[in-house]
Design a protein around this motif. Structure first.
Motif, PDB file in Angstrom:
ATOM      1  N   LEU A 161       3.986 -20.128   5.143  1.00 55.30           N
ATOM      2  CA  LEU A 161       3.420 -18.793   4.931  1.00 55.30           C
ATOM      3  C   LEU A 161       3.694 -17.878   6.117  1.00 55.30           C
ATOM      4  CD1 LEU A 161       1.526 -17.070   3.023  1.00 55.30           C
ATOM      5  CD2 LEU A 161      -0.324 -17.754   4.558  1.00 55.30           C
ATOM      6  N   CYS A 162       3.403 -18.375   7.313  1.00 51.96           N
ATOM      7  CA  CYS A 162       3.578 -17.545   8.509  1.00 51.96           C
ATOM      8  C   CYS A 162       5.052 -17.320   8.828  1.00 51.96           C
ATOM      9  CB  CYS A 162       2.875 -18.192   9.701  1.00 51.96           C
ATOM     10  SG  CYS A 162       1.075 -18.161   9.583  1.00 51.96           S
ATOM     11  N   GLY A 163       5.886 -18.275   8.458  1.00 50.99           N
ATOM     12  CA  GLY A 163       7.313 -18.101   8.680  1.00 50.99           C
ATOM     13  C   GLY A 163       7.947 -17.119   7.715  1.00 50.99           C
ATOM     14  N   SER A 164       7.231 -16.799   6.640  1.00 55.24           N
ATOM     15  CA  SER A 164       7.779 -15.913   5.607  1.00 55.24           C
ATOM     16  C   SER A 164       7.214 -14.501   5.651  1.00 55.24           C
ATOM     17  CB  SER A 164       7.503 -16.504   4.213  1.00 55.24           C
ATOM     18  OG  SER A 164       8.040 -17.802   4.077  1.00 55.24           O
ATOM     19  N   LEU A 165       5.984 -14.349   6.172  1.00 54.56           N
ATOM     20  CA  LEU A 165       5.304 -13.057   6.096  1.00 54.56           C
ATOM     21  C   LEU A 165       4.828 -12.578   7.465  1.00 54.56           C
ATOM     22  CD1 LEU A 165       3.026 -13.637   2.956  1.00 54.56           C
ATOM     23  CD2 LEU A 165       5.198 -12.387   3.034  1.00 54.56           C
ATOM     24  N   ARG A 166       4.815 -11.267   7.628  1.00 53.71           N
ATOM     25  CA  ARG A 166       4.237 -10.669   8.829  1.00 53.71           C
ATOM     26  C   ARG A 166       2.754 -11.030   8.919  1.00 53.71           C
ATOM     27  NH1 ARG A 166       5.008  -4.529   8.023  1.00 53.71           N
ATOM     28  NH2 ARG A 166       3.577  -4.532   9.811  1.00 53.71           N
ATOM     29  N   LEU A 167       2.247 -11.042  10.141  1.00 57.28           N
ATOM     30  CA  LEU A 167       0.850 -11.413  10.352  1.00 57.28           C
ATOM     31  C   LEU A 167      -0.094 -10.462   9.616  1.00 57.28           C
ATOM     32  CD1 LEU A 167      -1.323 -13.120  11.659  1.00 57.28           C
ATOM     33  CD2 LEU A 167      -1.042 -11.803  13.770  1.00 57.28           C
ATOM     34  N   GLU A 168       0.226  -9.176   9.597  1.00 51.87           N
ATOM     35  CA  GLU A 168      -0.623  -8.215   8.889  1.00 51.87           C
ATOM     36  C   GLU A 168      -0.695  -8.551   7.403  1.00 51.87           C
ATOM     37  OE1 GLU A 168       1.770  -7.510  10.949  1.00 51.87           O
ATOM     38  OE2 GLU A 168       0.862  -6.381  12.605  1.00 51.87           O
ATOM     39  N   HIS A 169       0.419  -9.019   6.842  1.00 49.47           N
ATOM     40  CA  HIS A 169       0.426  -9.402   5.431  1.00 49.47           C
ATOM     41  C   HIS A 169      -0.411 -10.662   5.200  1.00 49.47           C
ATOM     42  CE1 HIS A 169       3.154  -6.252   4.826  1.00 49.47           C
ATOM     43  NE2 HIS A 169       4.304  -6.902   4.867  1.00 49.47           N
ATOM     44  N   VAL A 170      -0.329 -11.598   6.135  1.00 52.53           N
ATOM     45  CA  VAL A 170      -1.127 -12.825   6.014  1.00 52.53           C
ATOM     46  C   VAL A 170      -2.614 -12.485   6.008  1.00 52.53           C
ATOM     47  CG1 VAL A 170      -1.735 -15.024   7.103  1.00 52.53           C
ATOM     48  CG2 VAL A 170       0.653 -14.261   7.089  1.00 52.53           C
ATOM     49  N   LEU A 171      -3.015 -11.548   6.861  1.00 53.09           N
ATOM     50  CA  LEU A 171      -4.430 -11.165   6.905  1.00 53.09           C
ATOM     51  C   LEU A 171      -4.852 -10.410   5.646  1.00 53.09           C
ATOM     52  CD1 LEU A 171      -5.363 -10.197  10.568  1.00 53.09           C
ATOM     53  CD2 LEU A 171      -5.756 -12.311   9.311  1.00 53.09           C
ATOM     54  N   THR A 172      -3.935  -9.679   5.044  1.00 55.43           N
ATOM     55  CA  THR A 172      -4.248  -9.034   3.764  1.00 55.43           C
ATOM     56  C   THR A 172      -4.550 -10.088   2.701  1.00 55.43           C
ATOM     57  OG1 THR A 172      -2.871  -7.099   4.241  1.00 55.43           O
ATOM     58  CG2 THR A 172      -3.353  -7.544   1.924  1.00 55.43           C
ATOM     59  N   LEU A 173      -3.748 -11.151   2.682  1.00 55.28           N
ATOM     60  CA  LEU A 173      -3.988 -12.248   1.738  1.00 55.28           C
ATOM     61  C   LEU A 173      -5.291 -12.968   2.057  1.00 55.28           C
ATOM     62  CD1 LEU A 173      -0.397 -13.770   1.534  1.00 55.28           C
ATOM     63  CD2 LEU A 173      -1.547 -12.338  -0.145  1.00 55.28           C
ATOM     64  N   PHE A 174      -5.548 -13.157   3.325  1.00 54.95           N
ATOM     65  CA  PHE A 174      -6.779 -13.803   3.780  1.00 54.95           C
ATOM     66  C   PHE A 174      -7.997 -13.021   3.282  1.00 54.95           C
ATOM     67  CE2 PHE A 174      -9.842 -14.133   7.473  1.00 54.95           C
ATOM     68  CZ  PHE A 174     -10.236 -15.444   7.242  1.00 54.95           C
ATOM     69  N   ALA A 175      -7.977 -11.719   3.492  1.00 58.30           N
ATOM     70  CA  ALA A 175      -9.083 -10.873   3.040  1.00 58.30           C
ATOM     71  C   ALA A 175      -9.173 -10.868   1.518  1.00 58.30           C
ATOM     72  CB  ALA A 175      -8.906  -9.448   3.566  1.00 58.30           C
ATOM     73  N   GLY A 176      -8.025 -10.793   0.857  1.00 55.24           N
ATOM     74  CA  GLY A 176      -8.019 -10.778  -0.602  1.00 55.24           C
ATOM     75  C   GLY A 176      -8.586 -12.052  -1.200  1.00 55.24           C
ATOM     76  N   ALA A 177      -8.254 -13.183  -0.594  1.00 54.17           N
ATOM     77  CA  ALA A 177      -8.792 -14.456  -1.083  1.00 54.17           C
ATOM     78  C   ALA A 177     -10.299 -14.532  -0.862  1.00 54.17           C
ATOM     79  CB  ALA A 177      -8.093 -15.623  -0.386  1.00 54.17           C
ATOM     80  N   LEU A 178     -10.767 -14.069   0.294  1.00 56.24           N
ATOM     81  CA  LEU A 178     -12.205 -14.090   0.570  1.00 56.24           C
ATOM     82  C   LEU A 178     -12.975 -13.199  -0.401  1.00 56.24           C
ATOM     83  CD1 LEU A 178     -12.321 -13.977   4.483  1.00 56.24           C
ATOM     84  CD2 LEU A 178     -12.695 -15.959   2.998  1.00 56.24           C
ATOM     85  N   LEU A 179     -12.342 -12.128  -0.844  1.00 60.33           N
ATOM     86  CA  LEU A 179     -12.995 -11.204  -1.783  1.00 60.33           C
ATOM     87  C   LEU A 179     -12.668 -11.535  -3.233  1.00 60.33           C
ATOM     88  CD1 LEU A 179     -12.617  -7.785   0.085  1.00 60.33           C
ATOM     89  CD2 LEU A 179     -14.521  -9.408   0.128  1.00 60.33           C
ATOM     90  N   GLU A 180     -12.010 -12.670  -3.442  1.00 55.70           N
ATOM     91  CA  GLU A 180     -11.686 -13.166  -4.786  1.00 55.70           C
ATOM     92  C   GLU A 180     -10.886 -12.153  -5.603  1.00 55.70           C
ATOM     93  OE1 GLU A 180     -15.226 -16.451  -5.456  1.00 55.70           O
ATOM     94  OE2 GLU A 180     -15.479 -14.475  -6.362  1.00 55.70           O
ATOM     95  N   LYS A 181      -9.844 -11.638  -4.982  1.00 57.96           N
ATOM     96  CA  LYS A 181      -8.932 -10.738  -5.674  1.00 57.96           C
ATOM     97  C   LYS A 181      -7.909 -11.542  -6.476  1.00 57.96           C
ATOM     98  CE  LYS A 181     -10.545  -6.901  -3.843  1.00 57.96           C
ATOM     99  NZ  LYS A 181     -11.182  -5.839  -4.653  1.00 57.96           N
ATOM    100  N   GLN A 182      -7.219 -10.869  -7.363  1.00 54.00           N
ATOM    101  CA  GLN A 182      -6.086 -11.476  -8.054  1.00 54.00           C
ATOM    102  C   GLN A 182      -4.875 -11.389  -7.130  1.00 54.00           C
ATOM    103  OE1 GLN A 182      -5.967  -9.009 -11.560  1.00 54.00           O
ATOM    104  NE2 GLN A 182      -7.330 -10.350 -12.715  1.00 54.00           N
ATOM    105  N   ILE A 183      -4.252 -12.540  -6.866  1.00 50.75           N
ATOM    106  CA  ILE A 183      -3.128 -12.596  -5.930  1.00 50.75           C
ATOM    107  C   ILE A 183      -1.947 -13.268  -6.620  1.00 50.75           C
ATOM    108  CG2 ILE A 183      -2.322 -13.435  -3.694  1.00 50.75           C
ATOM    109  CD1 ILE A 183      -5.228 -13.507  -2.764  1.00 50.75           C
TER     110      ILE A 183
END
Length: 266
Positions: A44-66
């Protein structure tokens, strides 16, 4: 022994069959996340910028559709599965499917949280993703709906950056290796990355007990309740929009229910 929101649970101390089952389930989740941690987070980290990883992190915590998009099945699967250890000790409560078959694309219309992977973003898929967080792994792009910022996001970015940089560097050096094969540097960096996230998530609920009331019933059973409004108001004003959404998620409820059950034993 499990450590949850400032309390510890020893499986040997479980007095009922239900408590034992719940504790064993929590332990299995921990073991699953540990088994997935190094190689999936490295990918994951090798494929995406850190800002993008944190967007996914926040989205998962808020139970978004990903929805992850990638033609490489190995990278696609690893990226989807990486969110299991990334949000630990919380547990994803809805559908998680590393590769969504083409004959199941209609599921993307479902009004429920999900984390899935698709191999291509054709017109049919594109039409179903208006409300989802869409991750194009090959292009290192994330399209996200509006979300409140994580509490102390800048500090979290700073703490994660050194580990993320190491994982990016190692990913370039090891492109000919299978996804599941990690170097010692990757394992160490992934563990450091996850430790920062784990400490961060623990800090979000470090004052949970202060906003909990426990009633002793006539049969001496204890019932603990979280004062949600009080808990949210304990955060700085700028962090409350995120926390207000977070406490309404199923994953927060499941996690805090377990934590409250431990408080009742104290």
């Amino acid at each position: 022994v499990l450590h949850i929101s400032g309390s510890s649970l020893d499986l040997r101390s479980c007095s009922t069959k239900l408590e034992t089952i719940e504790a064993q389930n929590a332990l299995m989740v921990e073991e699953e996340a540990t088994a997935l941690s190094a190689w999936t987070v490295s990918c994951l980290c090798g494929s995406l910028r850190l800002e993008h990883v944190l967007t996914l992190f926040a989205g998962a915590l808020l139970e978004k559709q990903i929805v992850f998009v990638c033609s490489n099945l190995g990278i696609l699967s690893a990226s989807v599965l990486s969110l299991i250890p990334v949000i630990r000790p919380y547990r994803w409560q809805s559908l998680l499917m590393p590769v969504l078959p083409n004959d199941m694309l209609d599921f993307l219309d479902a009004p429920v949280p999900y984390i899935v992977g698709v191999q291509s973003k054709n017109s049919e898929v594109q039409s179903k993703l208006t409300n989802a967080i869409v991750v194009d792994i090959s292009k290192n792009q994330v399209k996200s709906t509006s979300m409140p910022q994580l509490p102390k996001q800048k500090e979290l970015l700073t703490s994660l950056a050194p580990y993320h940089s190491k994982l990016v560097g190692e990913s370039y050096l090891g492109r000919k290796r299978p996804i599941y094969e990690c170097t010692d540097v990757q394992v160490e960096a992934a563990e450091g990355f996850l430790e920062v996230l784990r400490n961060y998530l623990d800090s979000l609920c470090c004052n949970l007990r202060s906003h909990t009331i426990t009633n002793v019933q006539s049969n001496d059973d204890k019932v603990s309740l979280l004062l949600r409004d009080s808990f949210i108001d304990s955060y700085p004003y700028c962090d409350r929009p995120f926390m207000k959404l977070f406490v309404d998620t199923q994953l927060f409820s499941v996690h805090t229910d377990l934590a409250l059950s431990l408080y009742q034993k104290d």
